[in-house]
Design a protein around this motif. Structure first.
Motif, PDB file in Angstrom:
ATOM      1  N   TRP A 195     -61.243  -9.484 -20.524  1.00 40.60           N
ATOM      2  CA  TRP A 195     -60.564  -8.362 -19.739  1.00 40.60           C
ATOM      3  C   TRP A 195     -58.938  -8.717 -19.881  1.00 40.60           C
ATOM      4  O   TRP A 195     -58.276  -7.695 -20.256  1.00 40.60           O
ATOM      5  CB  TRP A 195     -61.214  -8.082 -18.336  1.00 40.60           C
ATOM      6  CG  TRP A 195     -62.339  -7.451 -18.503  1.00 40.60           C
ATOM      7  CD1 TRP A 195     -63.642  -8.137 -18.205  1.00 40.60           C
ATOM      8  CD2 TRP A 195     -62.618  -5.986 -18.841  1.00 40.60           C
ATOM      9  NE1 TRP A 195     -64.532  -7.066 -18.051  1.00 40.60           N
ATOM     10  CE2 TRP A 195     -64.204  -5.996 -18.652  1.00 40.60           C
ATOM     11  CE3 TRP A 195     -61.917  -4.959 -19.080  1.00 40.60           C
ATOM     12  CZ2 TRP A 195     -64.778  -4.746 -18.692  1.00 40.60           C
ATOM     13  CZ3 TRP A 195     -62.728  -3.702 -19.221  1.00 40.60           C
ATOM     14  CH2 TRP A 195     -64.099  -3.674 -19.054  1.00 40.60           C
ATOM     15  N   ARG A 238     -62.140  -3.885 -13.014  1.00 36.12           N
ATOM     16  CA  ARG A 238     -61.759  -4.688 -14.235  1.00 36.12           C
ATOM     17  C   ARG A 238     -60.955  -3.972 -15.414  1.00 36.12           C
ATOM     18  O   ARG A 238     -60.049  -4.544 -15.807  1.00 36.12           O
ATOM     19  CB  ARG A 238     -63.022  -5.476 -14.763  1.00 36.12           C
ATOM     20  CG  ARG A 238     -63.813  -6.220 -13.800  1.00 36.12           C
ATOM     21  CD  ARG A 238     -64.704  -7.168 -14.490  1.00 36.12           C
ATOM     22  NE  ARG A 238     -65.457  -8.065 -13.389  1.00 36.12           N
ATOM     23  CZ  ARG A 238     -65.968  -9.224 -13.731  1.00 36.12           C
ATOM     24  NH1 ARG A 238     -65.857  -9.444 -15.127  1.00 36.12           N
ATOM     25  NH2 ARG A 238     -66.423  -9.854 -12.801  1.00 36.12           N
ATOM     26  N   VAL A 239     -61.466  -2.508 -15.682  1.00 40.40           N
ATOM     27  CA  VAL A 239     -60.748  -1.942 -16.284  1.00 40.40           C
ATOM     28  C   VAL A 239     -59.251  -1.536 -15.901  1.00 40.40           C
ATOM     29  O   VAL A 239     -58.231  -1.711 -16.675  1.00 40.40           O
ATOM     30  CB  VAL A 239     -61.262  -0.404 -16.545  1.00 40.40           C
ATOM     31  CG1 VAL A 239     -60.311   0.495 -17.401  1.00 40.40           C
ATOM     32  CG2 VAL A 239     -62.727  -0.677 -17.364  1.00 40.40           C
ATOM     33  N   LEU A 261     -66.743  -7.087 -25.155  1.00 38.07           N
ATOM     34  CA  LEU A 261     -66.845  -6.454 -24.011  1.00 38.07           C
ATOM     35  C   LEU A 261     -67.753  -5.123 -24.009  1.00 38.07           C
ATOM     36  O   LEU A 261     -68.770  -5.036 -22.971  1.00 38.07           O
ATOM     37  CB  LEU A 261     -65.444  -6.054 -23.550  1.00 38.07           C
ATOM     38  CG  LEU A 261     -64.598  -6.958 -22.782  1.00 38.07           C
ATOM     39  CD1 LEU A 261     -63.065  -6.233 -22.512  1.00 38.07           C
ATOM     40  CD2 LEU A 261     -65.110  -7.608 -21.739  1.00 38.07           C
ATOM     41  N   ALA A 272     -57.051  -4.660 -16.427  1.00 40.69           N
ATOM     42  CA  ALA A 272     -56.794  -5.007 -17.759  1.00 40.69           C
ATOM     43  C   ALA A 272     -55.458  -3.963 -18.008  1.00 40.69           C
ATOM     44  O   ALA A 272     -54.565  -4.421 -18.561  1.00 40.69           O
ATOM     45  CB  ALA A 272     -58.004  -4.812 -18.793  1.00 40.69           C
ATOM     46  N   TRP A 282     -64.045 -12.373 -17.386  1.00 43.71           N
ATOM     47  CA  TRP A 282     -62.746 -11.844 -17.056  1.00 43.71           C
ATOM     48  C   TRP A 282     -61.579 -12.195 -17.978  1.00 43.71           C
ATOM     49  O   TRP A 282     -60.819 -11.608 -18.070  1.00 43.71           O
ATOM     50  CB  TRP A 282     -62.245 -12.498 -15.595  1.00 43.71           C
ATOM     51  CG  TRP A 282     -61.983 -14.046 -15.635  1.00 43.71           C
ATOM     52  CD1 TRP A 282     -62.998 -15.060 -15.719  1.00 43.71           C
ATOM     53  CD2 TRP A 282     -60.714 -14.510 -15.821  1.00 43.71           C
ATOM     54  NE1 TRP A 282     -62.171 -16.367 -15.746  1.00 43.71           N
ATOM     55  CE2 TRP A 282     -60.687 -16.096 -15.861  1.00 43.71           C
ATOM     56  CE3 TRP A 282     -59.572 -13.967 -15.935  1.00 43.71           C
ATOM     57  CZ2 TRP A 282     -59.733 -16.703 -15.971  1.00 43.71           C
ATOM     58  CZ3 TRP A 282     -58.428 -14.964 -16.141  1.00 43.71           C
ATOM     59  CH2 TRP A 282     -58.489 -16.354 -15.931  1.00 43.71           C
ATOM     60  N   GLY A 287     -66.488   0.403 -19.777  1.00 40.55           N
ATOM     61  CA  GLY A 287     -66.234  -0.067 -18.387  1.00 40.55           C
ATOM     62  C   GLY A 287     -66.459   0.671 -17.331  1.00 40.55           C
ATOM     63  O   GLY A 287     -67.217   0.374 -16.201  1.00 40.55           O
TER      64      GLY A 287
END
Length: 572
Positions: free
Chosen positions: A231, A271-272, A221, A275, A228, A263
């Motif tokens: 993540w 996205r962070v 990453l 996760a 995705w 990120g």
């Protein structure tokens, strides 16, 4: 029309997320940790599955696939299969019995498989209240699939070990070349400490899977792979690691912090967040049981001692462990890396320290990741020092988690040397043969340590010795002379140890020594073993003080609590 469809999709997504939240709240309301009930488990699993589905719907069309090169993947698969083929024939050898406390990891799962699970599958109260119940059962899954057996338990260990090697390879492959990563994994797979922990019933080897799996995901990453699945993998691995061996936690936290900061910096805050939420959904059972988790697991496993002299001594011991230590037990004999690994490791650490300065890093052609790996080693050392549980020496069950890093620094001088001579064919060939020779020397050292262990390296108590004698003299009739009820029970046909090692095939407990004596006992048995585990007078104590009347002694490598002799005429 588009607006209506968009609103409909938004409502559907909201409903699914609401269902996730409702399921997790219902889980928390129905969970009873000490009572086995499928309803809360299914509620949690459904919430997690629905959340992953929603994340996939949101990110599924924005993926960039990442995978190993097919040829590289096949090579790795072949090597792992070779490792499994070489490993499996030795699955129940006496060297990894270590019945002192490791057998508990098998006993907990075997009892659950035979008598039924008694507590929630998501309870934090597992082995010795130091580990979670999912951890106690996870690698024992095959025990529940087939007839409960020690073989299924050890095959589970093999599967986790293969996963550990694969995760370690993926991490180093993301920052180093293919062949260097393979060299590290080959050295690890042939390391005598790693092999002992891969066999012995402790479940600690899973720490490699979660630590290096998360680190590999974080590196990909960080390097810009906008997938995705990575993540989601980061969130899942990070969450699941909370249930598993604690030595993985520092790496998971560092990796999570690294990708979170990077990120957000790259504008991928959503996205962070996904996760992070994934990890939170995974650890919902731990959040619900936070008192037990921090009281039993964190509180009893760390116990830091804030004395500067103690911390400094343990930290230095950890940093020098590859080369030397005073340890001669728990599968560790001095240095964790057989010669010449320890010396090369020290040279590699010096090189890495010089590599902090850009001039020297370029001069020695060191990988860009070298300073980061040195920082990782120092950070792990600090954390392992603080959480050493107050032991007088560095805990080998914690420190062996550093083996992959130790091996990186041990191979660093060789990799640098090959870079300098790579353009000269003769020097390259000679360098390659030299590295191969050093590898053979290293593997030979590991093999000798395992095949001919020093006394006490792999065990110390009476049952460790019983299993050793049982296997070494499988064609002899053996008596264990004892009045300890636990030893008599362990040798009973159908007991836990008998189911695991088939002790009753050639061993029996003798508790009527006064009426038997040597002469009568030697009519029925070829080898006599005496329990000398407790400081008290036994009917055979006087005989033991006179070296058993001159009978030939059996050297027991795995126990200080029994002494064995051959009956007249039984020694070949």
């Amino acid at each position: 029309m588009k607006a209506a469809n968009s609103a409909h999709l938004g409502v559907a997504a909201f409903v699914r997320v609401a269902l996730v939240a409702t399921g997790l709240v219902a889980f928390g309301a129905t969970l009873r940790p000490r009572v086995h009930d499928w309803i809360p488990v299914l509620l949690w699993a459904a919430g997690l599955a629905l959340w992953c589905y929603e994340a996939r719907r949101h990110f599924g069309s924005q993926t960039v696939a990442w995978r190993l090169d097919p040829g590289e993947g096949r090579l790795l698969a072949v090597l792992l299969c070779v490792f499994a083929v070489l490993w499996l024939p030795h699955w129940n050898d006496w060297r990894w019995a270590f019945t002192g406390d490791s057998v508990t990891w098998y006993a907990v799962a075997e009892m659950a498989a035979r008598e039924g699970v008694k507590k929630s599958l998501l309870s934090v109260e597992g082995v010795d209240l130091h580990f979670t119940y999912p951890h106690s059962l996870a690698f024992n899954g095959l025990v529940f699939v087939a007839t409960p057996s020690f073989l299924m338990h050890r095959i589970g260990k093999l599967i986790v070990t293969i996963g550990a090697l694969a995760a370690i390879y993926c991490f180093f492959r993301a920052i180093l070349g293919r062949w260097w990563s393979l060299a590290i994994c080959l050295c690890l797979a042939g390391n005598y400490v790693f092999l002992w922990f891969s066999f012995v019933s402790y479940a600690h080897i899973d720490s490699f899977v979660f630590a290096y799996g998360t680190l590999a995901t974080a590196v990909l990453l960080w390097r810009g792979w906008d997938d995705w699945r990575l993540w989601m993998a980061a969130g899942l691995l990070g969450g699941l690691s909370a249930y598993m061996t604690q030595t993985a936690w520092p790496s998971v936290v560092v990796a999570g912090a690294m990708i979170a900061v990077d990120g957000v910096r790259r504008g991928q805050g959503v996205r962070v967040g996904v996760a992070l939420l994934t990890a939170l959904v995974v650890i919902t059972p731990i959040i619900v049981q936070w008192r037990g988790f921090f009281g039993f697991i964190v509180g009893t496993q760390a116990k830091p001692i804030w004395e500067l002299d103690y911390l400094w001594r343990i930290a230095v011991e950890i940093l020098l462990y590859p080369d030397r230590s005073g340890t001669r037990s728990l599968g560790v004999l001095g240095g964790m890396l057989p010669p010449p690994g320890g010396t090369l490791y020290l040279a590699g650490v010096v090189l890495a320290a010089l590599g902090i300065v850009p001039f020297f890093r370029q001069k020695f052609r060191l990988p860009a990741a070298t300073p980061w790996l040195l920082a990782m080693l120092l950070l792990e050392t600090c954390l392992l020092t603080v959480t050493n549980n107050g032991y007088h020496t560095a805990s080998t069950k914690r420190v062996y988690h550093l083996l992959p890093l130790y091996l990186f620094f041990a191979t660093l001088p060789l990799a640098v040397s090959l870079k300098f001579v790579w353009e000269q064919r003769l020097a390259r060939v000679l360098g390659g043969f030299g590295c191969a020779g050093l590898f053979v020397w290293y593997i030979y050292g590991s093999a000798i340590t395992i095949i001919h262990p020093v006394d006490g390296l792999y065990g110390y108590n009476a049952m460790d010795g019983v299993i050793e004698v049982h296997q070494r003299f499988a064609d002899r009739r053996i008596a264990l002379v004892t009045r300890r009820e636990d030893l008599v029970e362990n040798l009973r046909r159908g007991s836990l140890y008998d189911r695991a090692y088939r002790l009753s095939d050639n061993m029996s407990a003798v508790d009527d020594w006064l009426s038997r004596g040597v002469d009568r006992s030697c009519v029925d048995f070829d080898v006599l073993c005496f329990d000398v585990s407790e400081e008290r007078e036994e009917p055979w104590s006087e005989l033991a003080s006179k070296d058993f009347g001159g009978l030939a002694a059996v050297r027991i490598r795995n126990s200080t609590e029994i002494r064995c002799v051959f009956c007249p005429g039984a020694q070949l």
